[in-house]
Design a protein around this motif. Structure first.
Motif, mmCIF file in Angstrom:
data_model
loop_
_atom_site.group_PDB
_atom_site.id
_atom_site.type_symbol
_atom_site.label_atom_id
_atom_site.label_comp_id
_atom_site.label_asym_id
_atom_site.label_seq_id
_atom_site.Cartn_x
_atom_site.Cartn_y
_atom_site.Cartn_z
ATOM 1 N N VAL A 1 21.763 58.464 31.440
ATOM 2 C CA VAL A 1 21.053 57.192 31.360
ATOM 3 C C VAL A 1 21.863 56.305 30.418
ATOM 4 O O VAL A 1 21.965 56.574 29.221
ATOM 5 C CB VAL A 1 19.617 57.378 30.824
ATOM 6 C CG1 VAL A 1 18.942 56.018 30.656
ATOM 7 C CG2 VAL A 1 18.809 58.270 31.757
ATOM 8 N N TRP B 1 13.044 50.053 36.053
ATOM 9 C CA TRP B 1 13.645 51.388 36.137
ATOM 10 C C TRP B 1 12.571 52.468 36.224
ATOM 11 O O TRP B 1 12.613 53.330 37.109
ATOM 12 C CB TRP B 1 14.556 51.614 34.928
ATOM 13 C CG TRP B 1 14.990 53.025 34.722
ATOM 14 C CD1 TRP B 1 15.552 53.868 35.645
ATOM 15 C CD2 TRP B 1 14.921 53.773 33.507
ATOM 16 N NE1 TRP B 1 15.836 55.084 35.080
ATOM 17 C CE2 TRP B 1 15.458 55.054 33.773
ATOM 18 C CE3 TRP B 1 14.472 53.474 32.215
ATOM 19 C CZ2 TRP B 1 15.541 56.038 32.794
ATOM 20 C CZ3 TRP B 1 14.569 54.458 31.239
ATOM 21 C CH2 TRP B 1 15.095 55.727 31.528
ATOM 22 N N ILE B 2 11.599 52.424 35.329
ATOM 23 C CA ILE B 2 10.574 53.460 35.303
ATOM 24 C C ILE B 2 9.730 53.412 36.575
ATOM 25 O O ILE B 2 9.387 54.463 37.153
ATOM 26 C CB ILE B 2 9.694 53.325 34.041
ATOM 27 C CG1 ILE B 2 10.529 53.633 32.790
ATOM 28 C CG2 ILE B 2 8.497 54.254 34.120
ATOM 29 C CD1 ILE B 2 9.774 53.483 31.478
ATOM 30 N N VAL C 1 11.928 55.034 39.405
ATOM 31 C CA VAL C 1 12.235 56.452 39.298
ATOM 32 C C VAL C 1 10.991 57.320 39.431
ATOM 33 O O VAL C 1 11.051 58.431 39.967
ATOM 34 C CB VAL C 1 13.005 56.746 37.987
ATOM 35 C CG1 VAL C 1 12.070 56.786 36.783
ATOM 36 C CG2 VAL C 1 13.796 58.040 38.103
ATOM 37 N N THR C 2 9.842 56.842 38.970
ATOM 38 C CA THR C 2 8.632 57.643 39.098
ATOM 39 C C THR C 2 8.119 57.685 40.538
ATOM 40 O O THR C 2 7.373 58.595 40.899
ATOM 41 C CB THR C 2 7.517 57.129 38.161
ATOM 42 O OG1 THR C 2 7.323 55.730 38.364
ATOM 43 C CG2 THR C 2 7.883 57.379 36.703
ATOM 44 N N TRP D 1 9.177 63.230 37.969
ATOM 45 C CA TRP D 1 8.897 62.891 36.582
ATOM 46 C C TRP D 1 7.793 61.849 36.497
ATOM 47 O O TRP D 1 7.695 60.968 37.336
ATOM 48 C CB TRP D 1 10.165 62.356 35.905
ATOM 49 C CG TRP D 1 11.294 63.337 35.883
ATOM 50 C CD1 TRP D 1 12.362 63.358 36.732
ATOM 51 C CD2 TRP D 1 11.459 64.436 34.991
ATOM 52 N NE1 TRP D 1 13.192 64.407 36.414
ATOM 53 C CE2 TRP D 1 12.671 65.090 35.349
ATOM 54 C CE3 TRP D 1 10.717 64.931 33.917
ATOM 55 C CZ2 TRP D 1 13.134 66.204 34.681
ATOM 56 C CZ3 TRP D 1 11.186 66.055 33.242
ATOM 57 C CH2 TRP D 1 12.379 66.678 33.629
ATOM 58 N N ARG E 1 5.521 58.747 34.505
ATOM 59 C CA ARG E 1 5.783 57.561 33.685
ATOM 60 C C ARG E 1 5.751 57.921 32.201
ATOM 61 O O ARG E 1 6.578 57.440 31.421
ATOM 62 C CB ARG E 1 4.763 56.466 33.987
ATOM 63 C CG ARG E 1 5.066 55.153 33.280
ATOM 64 C CD ARG E 1 4.132 54.034 33.710
ATOM 65 N NE ARG E 1 4.556 52.780 33.092
ATOM 66 C CZ ARG E 1 5.454 51.969 33.607
ATOM 67 N NH1 ARG E 1 6.035 52.281 34.748
ATOM 68 N NH2 ARG E 1 5.792 50.843 32.991
ATOM 69 N N GLU F 1 6.578 60.726 30.798
ATOM 70 C CA GLU F 1 7.813 61.427 30.419
ATOM 71 C C GLU F 1 8.961 60.442 30.221
ATOM 72 O O GLU F 1 9.780 60.607 29.315
ATOM 73 C CB GLU F 1 8.158 62.469 31.489
ATOM 74 C CG GLU F 1 7.239 63.683 31.446
ATOM 75 C CD GLU F 1 7.388 64.572 32.652
ATOM 76 O OE1 GLU F 1 7.319 65.801 32.484
ATOM 77 O OE2 GLU F 1 7.545 64.054 33.781
ATOM 78 N N PHE F 2 9.012 59.402 31.053
ATOM 79 C CA PHE F 2 10.079 58.416 30.887
ATOM 80 C C PHE F 2 9.836 57.507 29.697
ATOM 81 O O PHE F 2 10.779 57.031 29.068
ATOM 82 C CB PHE F 2 10.282 57.617 32.174
ATOM 83 C CG PHE F 2 11.279 58.253 33.087
ATOM 84 C CD1 PHE F 2 12.615 57.902 33.025
ATOM 85 C CD2 PHE F 2 10.905 59.251 33.960
ATOM 86 C CE1 PHE F 2 13.559 58.510 33.834
ATOM 87 C CE2 PHE F 2 11.826 59.874 34.780
ATOM 88 C CZ PHE F 2 13.159 59.507 34.723
ATOM 89 N N HIS G 1 11.338 59.168 26.891
ATOM 90 C CA HIS G 1 12.794 58.972 26.897
ATOM 91 C C HIS G 1 13.174 57.646 26.247
ATOM 92 O O HIS G 1 14.104 57.578 25.438
ATOM 93 C CB HIS G 1 13.324 59.008 28.334
ATOM 94 C CG HIS G 1 14.803 58.829 28.427
ATOM 95 N ND1 HIS G 1 15.666 59.877 28.605
ATOM 96 C CD2 HIS G 1 15.577 57.725 28.318
ATOM 97 C CE1 HIS G 1 16.909 59.427 28.607
ATOM 98 N NE2 HIS G 1 16.881 58.115 28.441
#
Length: 232
Positions: free
Chosen positions: A152, A168-169, A172-173, A178, A180, A182-183, A186
């Motif tokens: 990333v 992005w989130i 990707v979710t 994964w 939201r 968990e991100f 990050h």
């Protein structure tokens, strides 16, 4: 006094048993076939020795081991390393050694290596300690040895961070296992950095960037080559 960042404290998922490792593996969807494709892209040679930092469940390490002389798999999770050992045995791969350490604590006992690889692990270090890790890479590599970082890496403008991270989130979710939450961990508790900062740190550590590729505002890869020794 020796200053040392606590890499073990950065394990936001506690990989203490095989079930948690398997759950992580299912979300990552990493395969040995994918690893073979990357190893070919990186032009791994039969005589090469390679270090992978943060190998996870070992798909890339096992793939590279099928094509090179030796792979050193370095991870802060002993459960991950046990999983790699079992997977290597199942795949009849015998030229992988596992090492319970991190970017900063690993001490290479052997000849300088040809290639260092890390995928989705470098973001566990703050920028100061990324710079230290890169100097360690320099000392561990042969001249003209290479480093491949896949992670990333943010390439949006800082003033646009809110909208870019939300986008992005959201994306990707929708397409991964994964959540939201968990991100958000990050973003709020880990240390992904901007492309221009990471590239500057790489050059400062004695490397020349061979190629960089940012396929979204949040992901990228950098391949670089050691071009000078450091005076340290």
């Amino acid at each position: 006094m020796k200053y040392q960042f606590n890499e073990l404290a950065q394990q936001n998922i506690d990989f203490t048993n095989e079930d948690l490792v398997k759950e992580y593996d299912g979300k990552q969807k990493a395969t040995i076939l994918d690893g073979l494709r990357l190893a070919k892209e990186l032009e791994v040679k039969p005589q090469d020795s390679i270090i992978e930092f943060g190998p996870g469940t070992g798909a890339l390490s096992i793939a590279m081991a099928k094509m090179c002389e030796h792979v050193y798999a370095v991870d802060t999770s002993s459960a991950m390393l046990e999983y790699i050992t079992k997977s290597a045995k199942d795949n009849e791969v015998r030229n992988i050694s596992t090492h319970h350490a991190g970017f900063l604590s690993y001490e290479h006992d052997g000849q300088p290596v040809d290639l260092i690889v890390t995928k989705f692990a470098f973001h566990h270090l703050p920028d100061m300690w990324k710079a230290v890790a890169l100097t360690n890479f320099n000392k561990t590599l042969k001249m003209n040895g290479r480093v491949y970082i896949h992670d990333v890496i943010f390439s949006f403008e800082p003033e646009n961070h809110q909208a870019s991270i939300d986008k992005w989130i959201d994306e990707v979710t929708r397409t991964s296992g994964w959540s939201r939450e968990e991100f958000l961990v990050h973003v709020n508790e880990e240390y992904s950095t901007f492309s221009w900062i990471l590239e500057a740190l790489i050059r400062k550590a004695g490397f020349k960037i061979v190629r960089s590729h940012y396929w979204s505002e949040a992901y990228g890869s950098i391949l670089c080559r050691k071009v000078r020794e450091l005076n340290c």
